[in-house]
Design a protein around this motif. Structure first.
Motif, PDB file in Angstrom:
ATOM      1  N   MET A   1      42.709  46.600  46.369  1.00  0.00           N
ATOM      2  CA  MET A   1      41.471  45.852  46.353  1.00  0.00           C
ATOM      3  C   MET A   1      41.476  44.825  45.234  1.00  0.00           C
ATOM      4  O   MET A   1      40.621  43.969  45.211  1.00  0.00           O
ATOM      5  N   ALA A   2      42.433  44.907  44.338  1.00  0.00           N
ATOM      6  CA  ALA A   2      42.446  44.010  43.190  1.00  0.00           C
ATOM      7  C   ALA A   2      42.605  42.551  43.591  1.00  0.00           C
ATOM      8  O   ALA A   2      42.136  41.666  42.890  1.00  0.00           O
ATOM      9  N   ASP A   3      43.227  42.302  44.731  1.00  0.00           N
ATOM     10  CA  ASP A   3      43.441  40.916  45.136  1.00  0.00           C
ATOM     11  C   ASP A   3      42.303  40.360  45.996  1.00  0.00           C
ATOM     12  O   ASP A   3      42.351  39.206  46.409  1.00  0.00           O
ATOM     13  N   LEU A   4      41.264  41.151  46.249  1.00  0.00           N
ATOM     14  CA  LEU A   4      40.110  40.654  47.005  1.00  0.00           C
ATOM     15  C   LEU A   4      39.183  39.855  46.108  1.00  0.00           C
ATOM     16  O   LEU A   4      38.952  40.218  44.960  1.00  0.00           O
ATOM     17  N   ARG A   5      38.652  38.777  46.628  1.00  0.00           N
ATOM     18  CA  ARG A   5      37.611  38.033  45.926  1.00  0.00           C
ATOM     19  C   ARG A   5      36.299  38.711  46.298  1.00  0.00           C
ATOM     20  O   ARG A   5      35.633  38.323  47.242  1.00  0.00           O
ATOM     21  N   LEU A   6      35.966  39.723  45.546  1.00  0.00           N
ATOM     22  CA  LEU A   6      34.840  40.575  45.865  1.00  0.00           C
ATOM     23  C   LEU A   6      33.572  40.088  45.191  1.00  0.00           C
ATOM     24  O   LEU A   6      33.549  39.772  44.004  1.00  0.00           O
ATOM     25  N   CYS A   7      32.497  40.013  45.976  1.00  0.00           N
ATOM     26  CA  CYS A   7      31.182  39.693  45.419  1.00  0.00           C
ATOM     27  C   CYS A   7      30.240  40.834  45.782  1.00  0.00           C
ATOM     28  O   CYS A   7      30.220  41.284  46.918  1.00  0.00           O
ATOM     29  N   LEU A   8      29.525  41.324  44.779  1.00  0.00           N
ATOM     30  CA  LEU A   8      28.632  42.461  44.968  1.00  0.00           C
ATOM     31  C   LEU A   8      27.291  42.199  44.303  1.00  0.00           C
ATOM     32  O   LEU A   8      27.164  41.297  43.471  1.00  0.00           O
ATOM     33  N   LEU A   9      26.333  43.028  44.673  1.00  0.00           N
ATOM     34  CA  LEU A   9      25.043  42.985  43.993  1.00  0.00           C
ATOM     35  C   LEU A   9      25.248  43.346  42.521  1.00  0.00           C
ATOM     36  O   LEU A   9      26.228  43.991  42.155  1.00  0.00           O
ATOM     37  N   THR A  10      24.290  42.974  41.677  1.00  0.00           N
ATOM     38  CA  THR A  10      24.357  43.312  40.265  1.00  0.00           C
ATOM     39  C   THR A  10      24.185  44.828  40.101  1.00  0.00           C
ATOM     40  O   THR A  10      23.559  45.481  40.946  1.00  0.00           O
ATOM     41  N   PRO A  11      24.741  45.404  39.033  1.00  0.00           N
ATOM     42  CA  PRO A  11      24.692  46.863  38.845  1.00  0.00           C
ATOM     43  C   PRO A  11      23.289  47.453  38.773  1.00  0.00           C
ATOM     44  O   PRO A  11      23.118  48.653  39.000  1.00  0.00           O
ATOM     45  N   ASP A  12      22.282  46.661  38.475  1.00  0.00           N
ATOM     46  CA  ASP A  12      20.919  47.197  38.395  1.00  0.00           C
ATOM     47  C   ASP A  12      20.255  47.352  39.761  1.00  0.00           C
ATOM     48  O   ASP A  12      19.200  47.973  39.865  1.00  0.00           O
TER      49      ASP A  12
ATOM     50  N   ALA B   1      34.746  38.651  49.981  1.00  0.00           N
ATOM     51  CA  ALA B   1      34.450  39.919  50.647  1.00  0.00           C
ATOM     52  C   ALA B   1      33.282  40.575  49.930  1.00  0.00           C
ATOM     53  O   ALA B   1      33.061  40.338  48.744  1.00  0.00           O
ATOM     54  N   SER B   2      32.526  41.391  50.643  1.00  0.00           N
ATOM     55  CA  SER B   2      31.408  42.102  50.048  1.00  0.00           C
ATOM     56  C   SER B   2      31.211  43.428  50.774  1.00  0.00           C
ATOM     57  O   SER B   2      31.792  43.658  51.833  1.00  0.00           O
ATOM     58  N   ILE B   3      30.387  44.271  50.196  1.00  0.00           N
ATOM     59  CA  ILE B   3      30.003  45.540  50.808  1.00  0.00           C
ATOM     60  C   ILE B   3      28.487  45.530  50.891  1.00  0.00           C
ATOM     61  O   ILE B   3      27.819  45.321  49.874  1.00  0.00           O
TER      62      ILE B   3
ATOM     63  N   ASP C   1      41.566  55.393  51.825  1.00  0.00           N
ATOM     64  CA  ASP C   1      42.223  54.849  53.018  1.00  0.00           C
ATOM     65  C   ASP C   1      41.342  53.810  53.700  1.00  0.00           C
ATOM     66  O   ASP C   1      41.821  52.761  54.127  1.00  0.00           O
ATOM     67  N   TRP C   2      40.042  54.095  53.813  1.00  0.00           N
ATOM     68  CA  TRP C   2      39.128  53.140  54.445  1.00  0.00           C
ATOM     69  C   TRP C   2      39.086  51.841  53.645  1.00  0.00           C
ATOM     70  O   TRP C   2      39.127  50.758  54.212  1.00  0.00           O
ATOM     71  N   LEU C   3      39.041  51.952  52.318  1.00  0.00           N
ATOM     72  CA  LEU C   3      38.993  50.755  51.482  1.00  0.00           C
ATOM     73  C   LEU C   3      40.271  49.933  51.622  1.00  0.00           C
ATOM     74  O   LEU C   3      40.216  48.710  51.721  1.00  0.00           O
ATOM     75  N   ARG C   4      41.426  50.594  51.657  1.00  0.00           N
ATOM     76  CA  ARG C   4      42.688  49.863  51.835  1.00  0.00           C
ATOM     77  C   ARG C   4      42.712  49.181  53.204  1.00  0.00           C
ATOM     78  O   ARG C   4      43.119  48.040  53.340  1.00  0.00           O
ATOM     79  N   HIS C   5      42.272  49.889  54.231  1.00  0.00           N
ATOM     80  CA  HIS C   5      42.228  49.326  55.582  1.00  0.00           C
ATOM     81  C   HIS C   5      41.314  48.102  55.620  1.00  0.00           C
ATOM     82  O   HIS C   5      41.676  47.054  56.155  1.00  0.00           O
ATOM     83  N   THR C   6      40.133  48.227  55.030  1.00  0.00           N
ATOM     84  CA  THR C   6      39.186  47.116  55.011  1.00  0.00           C
ATOM     85  C   THR C   6      39.756  45.942  54.238  1.00  0.00           C
ATOM     86  O   THR C   6      39.660  44.799  54.670  1.00  0.00           O
ATOM     87  N   ALA C   7      40.365  46.225  53.109  1.00  0.00           N
ATOM     88  CA  ALA C   7      40.949  45.156  52.306  1.00  0.00           C
ATOM     89  C   ALA C   7      42.029  44.417  53.088  1.00  0.00           C
ATOM     90  O   ALA C   7      42.094  43.184  53.061  1.00  0.00           O
ATOM     91  N   SER C   8      42.867  45.150  53.823  1.00  0.00           N
ATOM     92  CA  SER C   8      43.922  44.486  54.600  1.00  0.00           C
ATOM     93  C   SER C   8      43.337  43.628  55.713  1.00  0.00           C
ATOM     94  O   SER C   8      43.851  42.545  55.999  1.00  0.00           O
ATOM     95  N   ARG C   9      42.235  44.063  56.323  1.00  0.00           N
ATOM     96  CA  ARG C   9      41.602  43.273  57.380  1.00  0.00           C
ATOM     97  C   ARG C   9      40.962  42.006  56.808  1.00  0.00           C
ATOM     98  O   ARG C   9      40.976  40.956  57.448  1.00  0.00           O
ATOM     99  N   LEU C  10      40.408  42.091  55.612  1.00  0.00           N
ATOM    100  CA  LEU C  10      39.756  40.935  55.012  1.00  0.00           C
ATOM    101  C   LEU C  10      40.751  39.883  54.558  1.00  0.00           C
ATOM    102  O   LEU C  10      40.416  38.710  54.468  1.00  0.00           O
ATOM    103  N   ARG C  11      41.985  40.288  54.267  1.00  0.00           N
ATOM    104  CA  ARG C  11      42.998  39.327  53.813  1.00  0.00           C
ATOM    105  C   ARG C  11      43.565  38.507  54.961  1.00  0.00           C
ATOM    106  O   ARG C  11      44.224  37.510  54.749  1.00  0.00           O
ATOM    107  N   ARG C  12      43.348  38.922  56.189  1.00  0.00           N
ATOM    108  CA  ARG C  12      43.910  38.205  57.360  1.00  0.00           C
ATOM    109  C   ARG C  12      43.304  36.850  57.508  1.00  0.00           C
ATOM    110  O   ARG C  12      42.238  36.513  57.227  1.00  0.00           O
TER     111      ARG C  12
END
Length: 95
Positions: free
Chosen positions: A1-12, A52-54, A84-95
């Motif tokens: 997941m380290a190579d994903l450009r991940l955007c998430l809500l703020t921790p609060d 990518a986001s969740i 495993d789900w996170l790795r699978h999702t990450a691989s799909r998002l990189r396509r």
């Protein structure tokens, strides 16, 4: 997941706390490149195809993120996220 450009809500934000809990249970650490307290901002970034986001499925659907749109998405059917789900999702998002 380290190579994903991940955007998430703020921790609060409650949804982010839930996401963090599930990620911790799966033993996954994430470092989002962008954080916002606005789902609209996150969806705008995801819409470019470079981020990518969740987020809840109903939020993604309401903004047009569905299978027919050509964008990649995965569903969480149980309240647990596995590595495993996170790795699978990450691989799909990189396509």
């Amino acid at each position: 997941m380290a190579d994903l450009r991940l955007c998430l809500l703020t921790p609060d934000m409650q949804n982010r706390r839930i996401i963090n809990q599930h990620l911790a249970e799966a033993g996954v650490t994430v470092k989002p490149m962008l954080e916002s307290n606005s789902m609209v901002v996150l969806l705008s970034h995801v819409g470019t195809g470079r981020w990518a986001s969740i987020m809840p499925r109903n939020v993604a659907r309401s903004f047009g993120f569905a299978k027919k749109s050509g964008r990649s998405r995965s569903s969480i059917r149980k309240p647990r996220i596995s590595s495993d789900w996170l790795r699978h999702t990450a691989s799909r998002l990189r396509r």
